[in-house]
Design a protein around this motif. Structure first.
Motif, PDB file in Angstrom:
ATOM      1  N   SER A  71       0.335  14.184  -4.888  1.00 30.90           N
ATOM      2  CA  SER A  71      -0.656  14.916  -5.677  1.00 30.90           C
ATOM      3  C   SER A  71      -0.855  16.346  -5.169  1.00 30.90           C
ATOM      4  CB  SER A  71      -1.998  14.176  -5.663  1.00 30.90           C
ATOM      5  OG  SER A  71      -2.563  14.168  -4.358  1.00 30.90           O
ATOM      6  N   ALA A 119       0.543   3.808  -3.095  1.00 31.58           N
ATOM      7  CA  ALA A 119      -0.717   4.551  -3.171  1.00 31.58           C
ATOM      8  C   ALA A 119      -0.724   5.711  -2.174  1.00 31.58           C
ATOM      9  CB  ALA A 119      -1.893   3.616  -2.911  1.00 31.58           C
ATOM     10  N   VAL A 120      -0.205   5.469  -0.975  1.00 30.27           N
ATOM     11  CA  VAL A 120      -0.148   6.532   0.028  1.00 30.27           C
ATOM     12  C   VAL A 120       0.776   7.647  -0.443  1.00 30.27           C
ATOM     13  CG1 VAL A 120       0.521   7.094   2.394  1.00 30.27           C
ATOM     14  CG2 VAL A 120      -0.700   4.960   1.919  1.00 30.27           C
ATOM     15  N   ASP A 160      -0.804   9.780  -3.162  1.00 28.34           N
ATOM     16  CA  ASP A 160      -1.785  10.715  -2.619  1.00 28.34           C
ATOM     17  C   ASP A 160      -1.096  11.954  -2.050  1.00 28.34           C
ATOM     18  OD1 ASP A 160      -4.550  11.380  -1.779  1.00 28.34           O
ATOM     19  OD2 ASP A 160      -3.729  11.157   0.226  1.00 28.34           O
ATOM     20  N   VAL A 161      -0.002  11.763  -1.333  1.00 22.52           N
ATOM     21  CA  VAL A 161       0.752  12.900  -0.797  1.00 22.52           C
ATOM     22  C   VAL A 161       1.348  13.727  -1.937  1.00 22.52           C
ATOM     23  CG1 VAL A 161       2.789  13.560   0.544  1.00 22.52           C
ATOM     24  CG2 VAL A 161       1.245  11.786   1.405  1.00 22.52           C
ATOM     25  N   HIS A 187       0.810  -1.222   0.000  1.00 24.86           N
ATOM     26  CA  HIS A 187       0.000   0.000   0.000  1.00 24.86           C
ATOM     27  C   HIS A 187       0.844   1.273   0.000  1.00 24.86           C
ATOM     28  CE1 HIS A 187      -3.770  -2.133   0.506  1.00 24.86           C
ATOM     29  NE2 HIS A 187      -3.255  -2.815   1.519  1.00 24.86           N
TER      30      HIS A 187
END
Length: 351
Positions: free
Chosen positions: A212, A205-206, A209-210, A202
């Motif tokens: 972005s 994906a984390v 997100d940061v 995971h």
């Protein structure tokens, strides 16, 4: 097959090589038939006998690895392994590489391994299966990083250094070494599983997100004091990370004295206008040199503004800086040029 190592500085080279990048690639072309036969036979010992001294001739601190390629069967990775001082060398090594083919490709950092979670390594006599690696992840608000607390069932059997080294290697394979440098903050290897831990799969994906939240260019205004206690105001690119500019190991410090300042020693009035005009002209030059230089930060204190630029030393950024200061009329400007692969001159601003 995966093979990696670091040549100790005091190890004796079995086959002494030149210490330059060009010499390495000449050696590679000459030795390629033998390397191909060794890799085809799975002879990791033979590969190590050839590659270790050749890479050590570039710098003993570099780490090399033969791993599965993305477009070729095998990848030769020569990496600084997190050493900012060596990162430019590794990237210049890769820049000088021959074009990849069906058998070999070349990288200056560890790449994401799509099969990473299927790997099992022997670590200190214990079986380290990456699919059992659990991560406690914390992303402080409005910051470009993810802090990681890594746990694996065998960590209780390992010493702290081995736990951390194993964690770093695993993160490189899961996320890619450069993205670890970009987005991963504090890394700890713990012996008890964090309450909110998730499987390592995971992590990308984390991080995405940061990331972005930092897609556009941003600058941050900072206030502080010098070592002597004088007020200081700085503006820095944010995030500011050497890994984004691996070939920019030339530091250009432009120092501009200003005549109009307030009681705190900070620029006001005509001086503030002149400084802004100078930086606009500098920014225009940097835009033309975007592949060769970047404006990292500037700070003002005690009647001086210092502008920090990092550049590829093979480019013309230093020449442009020296041309620009000729027009400065408030005191005697200065341009200092040196090597700073670790970006130590702007260390307080690094993200």
């Amino acid at each position: 097959m995966r093979l990696f190592g670091r040549k100790d500085a005091d190890d004796e080279d079995d086959e002494p090589r030149g210490d330059g990048i060009a010499e390495f690639w000449t050696w590679w072309q000459e030795t390629r038939p033998r390397l191909d036969s060794l890799v085809a036979a799975g002879d990791t010992g033979g590969l190590e006998d050839l590659l270790a001294p050749a890479v050590a001739a570039l710098d003993p601190g570099l780490v090399w690895e033969v791993a599965p390629g993305r477009n070729a069967m095998h990848a030769l990775v020569v990496t600084a392994a997190g050493d900012a001082e060596l990162r430019p060398l590794a990237h210049r090594w890769a820049k000088g590489a021959p074009e990849g083919d069906l058998l070999w490709e070349f990288h200056p950092s560890r790449q994401v391994n799509p099969q990473a979670l299927e790997l099992t390594l022997d670590v200190g006599g214990f079986e380290f299966a990456l699919d059992k690696l659990m991560l406690g992840l914390r992303a402080p608000r409005d910051t470009p990083r993810v802090d990681v607390a890594a746990y694996h069932p065998i960590f209780g059997e390992l010493d702290e250094d081995t736990r951390l080294e194993t964690t770093l290697l695993a993160l490189d394979w899961v996320l890619g070494e450069d993205d670890v440098a970009r987005w991963v903050g504090e890394i700890t290897a713990v012996t008890f599983e964090p309450i909110d831990a998730v499987p390592a799969v995971h992590l990308p994906a984390v991080v995405a997100d940061v990331a972005s939240g930092f897609e556009e260019e941003q600058w941050i205004l900072l206030e502080g004091q010098t070592a002597a206690g004088a007020p200081l105001v700085a503006t820095a690119r944010y995030p500011l990370r050497p890994v984004d500019y691996p070939l920019f190991d030339q530091h250009i410090a432009i120092t501009l004295p200003y005549a109009h300042r307030d009681e705190a020693g900070l620029p006001i009035g005509e001086s503030l206008t002149a400084l802004r005009d100078f930086e606009e002209r500098l920014a225009a030059r940097m835009l033309k040199l975007r592949d060769d230089a970047v404006l990292a930060a500037h700070l003002s204190t005690e009647g001086l503004r210092t502008i920090h630029v990092y550049a590829d030393p093979t480019g013309d950024a230093a020449i442009h800086a020296k041309e620009l200061i000729v027009s400065w009329e408030e005191g005697e400007p200065r341009v200092d040029v040196g090597t700073d692969a670790g970006w130590t001159a702007v260390a307080p601003f690094l993200s």
